[in-house]
Structures are given as C-alpha cells and as structure tokens.
Design a protein around this motif. Structure first.
Motif, PDB file in Angstrom:
ATOM      1  N   GLN A 265      25.354  42.201  30.043  1.00 39.89           N
ATOM      2  CA  GLN A 265      26.083  43.367  29.545  1.00 39.89           C
ATOM      3  C   GLN A 265      27.206  43.753  30.505  1.00 39.89           C
ATOM      4  OE1 GLN A 265      25.713  44.837  26.390  1.00 39.89           O
ATOM      5  NE2 GLN A 265      27.693  45.554  27.093  1.00 39.89           N
ATOM      6  N   LEU A 266      26.972  43.631  31.806  1.00 41.91           N
ATOM      7  CA  LEU A 266      28.025  43.905  32.798  1.00 41.91           C
ATOM      8  C   LEU A 266      29.207  42.963  32.595  1.00 41.91           C
ATOM      9  CD1 LEU A 266      29.035  45.394  35.360  1.00 41.91           C
ATOM     10  CD2 LEU A 266      27.854  43.613  36.690  1.00 41.91           C
ATOM     11  N   ILE A 267      28.928  41.710  32.310  1.00 41.39           N
ATOM     12  CA  ILE A 267      29.992  40.732  32.061  1.00 41.39           C
ATOM     13  C   ILE A 267      30.787  41.120  30.815  1.00 41.39           C
ATOM     14  CG2 ILE A 267      30.475  38.332  31.400  1.00 41.39           C
ATOM     15  CD1 ILE A 267      28.006  37.576  33.177  1.00 41.39           C
ATOM     16  N   VAL A 268      30.098  41.448  29.739  1.00 43.18           N
ATOM     17  CA  VAL A 268      30.770  41.822  28.487  1.00 43.18           C
ATOM     18  C   VAL A 268      31.653  43.052  28.701  1.00 43.18           C
ATOM     19  CG1 VAL A 268      30.391  42.707  26.140  1.00 43.18           C
ATOM     20  CG2 VAL A 268      29.046  40.765  26.973  1.00 43.18           C
ATOM     21  N   THR A 269      31.108  44.061  29.346  1.00 42.69           N
ATOM     22  CA  THR A 269      31.860  45.294  29.604  1.00 42.69           C
ATOM     23  C   THR A 269      33.071  45.022  30.486  1.00 42.69           C
ATOM     24  OG1 THR A 269      29.821  46.580  29.406  1.00 42.69           O
ATOM     25  CG2 THR A 269      31.669  47.642  30.530  1.00 42.69           C
ATOM     26  N   SER A 270      32.881  44.228  31.523  1.00 47.12           N
ATOM     27  CA  SER A 270      33.980  43.908  32.447  1.00 47.12           C
ATOM     28  C   SER A 270      35.074  43.127  31.735  1.00 47.12           C
ATOM     29  CB  SER A 270      33.457  43.102  33.635  1.00 47.12           C
ATOM     30  OG  SER A 270      32.539  43.859  34.391  1.00 47.12           O
TER      31      SER A 270
ATOM     32  N   GLU B 132      37.875  36.217  25.189  1.00 48.30           N
ATOM     33  CA  GLU B 132      37.350  36.613  23.886  1.00 48.30           C
ATOM     34  C   GLU B 132      36.184  35.700  23.489  1.00 48.30           C
ATOM     35  OE1 GLU B 132      41.259  38.573  21.702  1.00 48.30           O
ATOM     36  OE2 GLU B 132      40.845  36.427  21.388  1.00 48.30           O
ATOM     37  N   LYS B 133      36.325  34.410  23.741  1.00 45.56           N
ATOM     38  CA  LYS B 133      35.247  33.469  23.424  1.00 45.56           C
ATOM     39  C   LYS B 133      34.014  33.742  24.285  1.00 45.56           C
ATOM     40  CE  LYS B 133      34.231  28.579  22.846  1.00 45.56           C
ATOM     41  NZ  LYS B 133      34.752  27.202  22.926  1.00 45.56           N
ATOM     42  N   THR B 134      34.226  34.026  25.564  1.00 42.15           N
ATOM     43  CA  THR B 134      33.098  34.321  26.455  1.00 42.15           C
ATOM     44  C   THR B 134      32.368  35.578  25.994  1.00 42.15           C
ATOM     45  OG1 THR B 134      34.199  33.251  28.323  1.00 42.15           O
ATOM     46  CG2 THR B 134      32.414  34.782  28.843  1.00 42.15           C
ATOM     47  N   ILE B 135      33.114  36.608  25.599  1.00 46.19           N
ATOM     48  CA  ILE B 135      32.488  37.833  25.097  1.00 46.19           C
ATOM     49  C   ILE B 135      31.664  37.532  23.851  1.00 46.19           C
ATOM     50  CG2 ILE B 135      32.953  40.041  23.951  1.00 46.19           C
ATOM     51  CD1 ILE B 135      35.249  40.467  25.951  1.00 46.19           C
ATOM     52  N   TRP B 136      32.221  36.764  22.940  1.00 44.45           N
ATOM     53  CA  TRP B 136      31.493  36.396  21.727  1.00 44.45           C
ATOM     54  C   TRP B 136      30.181  35.687  22.078  1.00 44.45           C
ATOM     55  CZ3 TRP B 136      31.443  30.977  20.343  1.00 44.45           C
ATOM     56  CH2 TRP B 136      30.647  30.708  19.223  1.00 44.45           C
ATOM     57  N   MET B 137      30.236  34.733  23.001  1.00 46.03           N
ATOM     58  CA  MET B 137      29.036  33.990  23.399  1.00 46.03           C
ATOM     59  C   MET B 137      28.014  34.897  24.067  1.00 46.03           C
ATOM     60  SD  MET B 137      30.587  30.448  24.847  1.00 46.03           S
ATOM     61  CE  MET B 137      31.068  29.142  23.748  1.00 46.03           C
ATOM     62  N   MET B 138      28.489  35.775  24.941  1.00 51.54           N
ATOM     63  CA  MET B 138      27.572  36.692  25.638  1.00 51.54           C
ATOM     64  C   MET B 138      26.936  37.672  24.659  1.00 51.54           C
ATOM     65  SD  MET B 138      27.385  35.996  28.859  1.00 51.54           S
ATOM     66  CE  MET B 138      28.174  34.775  29.874  1.00 51.54           C
ATOM     67  N   GLN B 139      27.703  38.147  23.689  1.00 47.34           N
ATOM     68  CA  GLN B 139      27.137  39.050  22.686  1.00 47.34           C
ATOM     69  C   GLN B 139      26.113  38.324  21.817  1.00 47.34           C
ATOM     70  OE1 GLN B 139      30.876  40.721  21.069  1.00 47.34           O
ATOM     71  NE2 GLN B 139      30.049  42.705  21.656  1.00 47.34           N
ATOM     72  N   ALA B 140      26.361  37.064  21.499  1.00 48.23           N
ATOM     73  CA  ALA B 140      25.395  36.269  20.739  1.00 48.23           C
ATOM     74  C   ALA B 140      24.104  36.117  21.542  1.00 48.23           C
ATOM     75  CB  ALA B 140      25.992  34.906  20.392  1.00 48.23           C
ATOM     76  N   TRP B 141      24.249  35.902  22.848  1.00 46.63           N
ATOM     77  CA  TRP B 141      23.086  35.793  23.715  1.00 46.63           C
ATOM     78  C   TRP B 141      22.316  37.106  23.754  1.00 46.63           C
ATOM     79  CZ3 TRP B 141      21.006  38.168  27.920  1.00 46.63           C
ATOM     80  CH2 TRP B 141      19.987  37.496  28.596  1.00 46.63           C
ATOM     81  N   LEU B 142      23.016  38.216  23.866  1.00 46.80           N
ATOM     82  CA  LEU B 142      22.362  39.525  23.900  1.00 46.80           C
ATOM     83  C   LEU B 142      21.593  39.802  22.607  1.00 46.80           C
ATOM     84  CD1 LEU B 142      25.092  41.721  25.628  1.00 46.80           C
ATOM     85  CD2 LEU B 142      22.763  41.284  26.501  1.00 46.80           C
ATOM     86  N   GLU B 143      22.134  39.410  21.464  1.00 48.59           N
ATOM     87  CA  GLU B 143      21.449  39.610  20.194  1.00 48.59           C
ATOM     88  C   GLU B 143      20.163  38.805  20.152  1.00 48.59           C
ATOM     89  OE1 GLU B 143      24.084  38.708  16.951  1.00 48.59           O
ATOM     90  OE2 GLU B 143      25.552  40.206  17.632  1.00 48.59           O
TER      91      GLU B 143
END
Length: 159
Positions: free
Chosen positions: A105-110, A145-156
């Motif tokens: 989540q820190l990565i996504v927010t950053s 943008e791609k990294t955020i998408w991947m991290m959000q998929a992981w969080l889900e």
C-alpha cells in the motif's frame, strides 16, 4: 525570449529544473522507503516480496540518476543532500514496515503521488517544447501506472 543551448526558454527551463528537483527529492524518499520494506518485510510472502522490492528500488535508483541528469541538461543543479530531500518531500515516510499489505500500500500511495508530480512536469515541459523531459516523464508515467495496477491486483488477492 532568451534561450539556452538546447533552444529552450531560460526562465521556463529553470522552472522545469526546480520541478525535477522536487521530483528527485521525492524519488529519493521513495527509494529509501523501498530499501526499508525490502529489509524489513516478514511473513509467508517474504521471498516473493523481497525480490520484488529489490527490483523496484533498483529501478528507482536508475530513475533518480535520470532525473538528476535531466536537471543538469536543462541548466539546473540537482539536489543531493538529505536536508534538501526532506525539505521537498511530499510522500509518506514508511518506518519499520514489515507487513506485506502495508508495504504494498505504501508503494501504491507513493507512486500515485509521484504520478501527479510527473504529470505536472509533463504539462509544463510540453508548454515549452521540452521533448527530452516530456519523453522521460511519459516513460515514467507508463511504467508506474502498470506497477500500480499490478500492486492493486496483488492487494485484492490478499484481502
């Protein structure tokens, strides 16, 4: 209008250099956050995340160098002290994060905040036809943008 050796307006290039220095400062904090979560991550996903966080901090190290070199290219001086970085930082500082979800989540927010900064730079650099800065910001934005998408998929998946 006075231009520099690149054919860019001097005053506007100074603004771009300043904005890039703010981005540089924030990337340094992001980098340090990544190092911290890489070192401190714990749990069953340790092996995967430890490697992923190393990949991300290695990539951010490259971006930091590119940003500093772009500051120089447009006629500025890159910031290089912790004092400068802290003074210009707009990111959350992640301290002692060992939980996998908090780390991601820190990565996504950053990255989300870095994207906003990069888009502002892209707008300003587009206005003065600074294609070098435009290209760099466009590349950063697409990757992040791609990294955020991947991290959000992981969080889900991990909820």
């Amino acid at each position: 209008m006075k231009t520099n050796i690149l054919g860019l307006a001097v005053k506007e290039s100074e603004v771009i250099a300043n904005e890039l220095n703010i981005l540089l400062s924030n990337f340094q904090v992001y980098y340090q956050n990544l190092r911290g979560i890489h070192w401190n991550i714990r749990g069953k996903r340790f092996f995967d995340l430890h490697v992923k966080f190393e990949e991300l901090y290695t990539d951010s190290q490259i971006k930091i160098d590119l940003i500093a070199e772009r500051v120089l290219t447009v006629g500025g001086t890159p910031l290089h002290t912790f004092e400068d970085y802290i003074q210009n930082n707009q990111l959350v500082v992640g301290k002692n994060i060992s939980n996998d979800e908090k780390a991601v989540q820190l990565i996504v927010t950053s990255l989300s905040h870095l994207l906003k900064m990069e888009r502002e730079i892209l707008t300003k650099s587009s206005e003065i036809n600074d294609e070098g800065t435009n290209a760099m910001m466009s590349d950063f934005i697409a990757e992040q943008e791609k990294t955020i998408w991947m991290m959000q998929a992981w969080l889900e998946e991990s909820l």
